[in-house]
Design an enzyme around this catalytic site. Structure first.
Site, PDB file in Angstrom:
ATOM      1  N   HIS A  79     -29.920  42.496 -30.823  1.00 39.24           N
ATOM      2  CA  HIS A  79     -29.905  42.588 -29.503  1.00 39.24           C
ATOM      3  C   HIS A  79     -31.311  43.139 -29.180  1.00 39.24           C
ATOM      4  O   HIS A  79     -31.989  43.413 -30.419  1.00 39.24           O
ATOM      5  CB  HIS A  79     -28.798  44.192 -29.451  1.00 39.24           C
ATOM      6  CG  HIS A  79     -28.022  44.745 -29.982  1.00 39.24           C
ATOM      7  ND1 HIS A  79     -28.958  45.553 -30.288  1.00 39.24           N
ATOM      8  CD2 HIS A  79     -27.015  44.849 -31.093  1.00 39.24           C
ATOM      9  CE1 HIS A  79     -28.446  46.562 -31.684  1.00 39.24           C
ATOM     10  NE2 HIS A  79     -27.574  46.061 -31.868  1.00 39.24           N
ATOM     11  N   HIS A 137     -31.689  46.451 -32.312  1.00 42.57           N
ATOM     12  CA  HIS A 137     -32.397  45.299 -33.493  1.00 42.57           C
ATOM     13  C   HIS A 137     -34.027  45.236 -33.531  1.00 42.57           C
ATOM     14  O   HIS A 137     -35.191  45.473 -33.903  1.00 42.57           O
ATOM     15  CB  HIS A 137     -32.107  44.238 -33.673  1.00 42.57           C
ATOM     16  CG  HIS A 137     -30.959  44.409 -34.059  1.00 42.57           C
ATOM     17  ND1 HIS A 137     -30.073  43.797 -33.491  1.00 42.57           N
ATOM     18  CD2 HIS A 137     -30.149  44.925 -35.291  1.00 42.57           C
ATOM     19  CE1 HIS A 137     -28.977  43.994 -33.902  1.00 42.57           C
ATOM     20  NE2 HIS A 137     -28.957  44.471 -35.590  1.00 42.57           N
ATOM     21  N   GLN A 142     -20.742  46.050 -47.888  1.00 41.93           N
ATOM     22  CA  GLN A 142     -20.092  47.015 -47.527  1.00 41.93           C
ATOM     23  C   GLN A 142     -19.268  47.035 -46.349  1.00 41.93           C
ATOM     24  O   GLN A 142     -19.022  48.434 -45.968  1.00 41.93           O
ATOM     25  CB  GLN A 142     -21.672  47.334 -46.693  1.00 41.93           C
ATOM     26  CG  GLN A 142     -21.646  46.484 -45.771  1.00 41.93           C
ATOM     27  CD  GLN A 142     -23.582  46.626 -44.840  1.00 41.93           C
ATOM     28  OE1 GLN A 142     -24.475  46.163 -45.727  1.00 41.93           O
ATOM     29  NE2 GLN A 142     -23.256  47.387 -43.787  1.00 41.93           N
ATOM     30  N   MET A 154     -26.370  50.752 -28.320  1.00 41.51           N
ATOM     31  CA  MET A 154     -26.331  48.987 -28.418  1.00 41.51           C
ATOM     32  C   MET A 154     -26.089  48.708 -29.350  1.00 41.51           C
ATOM     33  O   MET A 154     -26.659  49.658 -30.094  1.00 41.51           O
ATOM     34  CB  MET A 154     -27.447  48.225 -27.907  1.00 41.51           C
ATOM     35  CG  MET A 154     -28.159  48.067 -26.692  1.00 41.51           C
ATOM     36  SD  MET A 154     -29.874  47.099 -26.896  1.00 41.51           S
ATOM     37  CE  MET A 154     -30.000  47.401 -24.617  1.00 41.51           C
ATOM     38  N   SER A 155     -24.925  47.433 -29.964  1.00 41.99           N
ATOM     39  CA  SER A 155     -24.594  47.654 -31.149  1.00 41.99           C
ATOM     40  C   SER A 155     -24.101  45.976 -31.373  1.00 41.99           C
ATOM     41  O   SER A 155     -23.648  45.434 -29.359  1.00 41.99           O
ATOM     42  CB  SER A 155     -23.487  48.416 -31.640  1.00 41.99           C
ATOM     43  OG  SER A 155     -22.278  47.988 -32.216  1.00 41.99           O
TER      44      SER A 155
END
Ligand code: AMP
Length: 291
Positions: A34, A37, A61, A185-186
């Site tokens: 997005h 990044h 992770q 944003m994620s």
């Protein structure tokens, strides 16, 4: 732009660039890119001759019951976004390429800095992050690597890894990119229903309200945290996991805010999504500023 899946091949092409005296900028990601990044990529593009973006959903992770399997993936779309930004190489290994023997026997781990915030609720998460980032650093051998302030504890811990293990790499922090309504944003925002998405900006608004209270002179961290928690609990469908104010140096919670650098951070479950956000700030005399 070239998409490379093999470690050996990537090493070979980057070696040629390094021999020619080119600088290498590296942006590690889990893909489903997005604007957040892409802002890291743009910074890397400005600073370096060659830009490498890695796309790897790193199993080590993720904890049990977390979203490793459902994490969104779309290499084709990511590749077209990277190409538009002038990326030179995408490194997109599969799990076997990165972990040929399954779970590794040797890890990179961190003490103290992972005791609180996300580290407290995601045991083993930062060990997985550090291990994969160390592996990627050894594969790419970049001059600079770019990390978002959205994942502030990750940034702090990676800076410490580079220092403590003498990686010859400059870590470049990049500001959090937000939607017009303030939501950080994620890739995980795609999990939100329209109703959840509509109230999600209230997470950052709650943090900003807490920050304003500090700006107005409150120095009791507990009072600020309680105020924010109340705001977060009022968001329909939200289940706050933590709200904490920690000192930037050691990532330990503080009671009284004095001169120094702090992180005000939260993680909130909203429907199936676990969303994180933070404000890093500096107190100097009577002045309180975002840092
Ligand atoms: P991820 O793909 O979520 O592991 O993130 C890869 C990199 O992008 C990390 O350094 C993140 O901190 C960064 N990043 C993710 N979201 C944002 C955002 N909204 N703003 C700035 N950086 C971000």
């Amino acid at each position: 732009m070239e998409i490379i899946k093999s470690i050996e091949k990537l090493r070979k092409v980057l070696w040629e660039h390094r021999k020619a005296g080119k600088s290498i900028g590296f942006v590690p990601t889990m893909g489903y890119l997005h604007e957040g990044h892409l802002n890291l990529v743009r910074q890397a593009r400005k600073d370096n001759d060659i830009v490498v973006v890695s796309i790897f959903v790193n199993p080590t992770q993720f904890g049990e019951g977390e979203d490793f399997d459902s994490y969104p993936r779309d290499l084709e779309r990511d590749a077209s976004l990277c190409e538009k930004e002038g990326v030179d190489y995408i490194f997109a290994p599969d799990t076997h390429e990165m972990y040929p023997d399954g779970a590794p026997l040797v890890y990179v781990d961190v003490l103290k800095l992972s005791d609180h915030l996300c580290g407290r609720f995601r045991p083993g998460h930062f060990r997985g992050v550090l291990t994969v980032v160390a592996k990627l650093f050894n594969i790419v051998m970049p001059d600079r690597a770019y990390f978002g302030k959205k994942d502030i504890q990750q940034l702090r811990i990676i800076m410490q890894m580079v220092k403590d293990l003498n990686f010859p790499i400059e870590i470049v922090p990049v500001e959090t990119t937000r939607e017009p309504d303030g939501l950080a944003m994620s890739s995980r925002n795609t999990y939100l229903s329209p109703e959840e998405r509509a109230v999600a900006p209230r997470i950052y608004e709650s943090l900003k309200e807490g920050f304003q209270i500090i700006k107005d002179g409150e120095r009791d961290a507990t009072k600020v945290v309680e105020h924010i928690l109340e705001k977060l609990e009022a968001i329909p469908g939200a289940r706050p996991q933590y709200v904490q104010i920690v000192s930037w140096d050691d990532m330990q919670p503080v009671k009284e805010l004095k001169d120094g650098i702090y992180v005000l951070a939260t993680a909130v479950f909203l429907g199936p999504a676990r969303l994180i956000d933070n404000i890093r700030f500096k107190i100097e005399g009577g002045d309180v500023d975002v840092y």
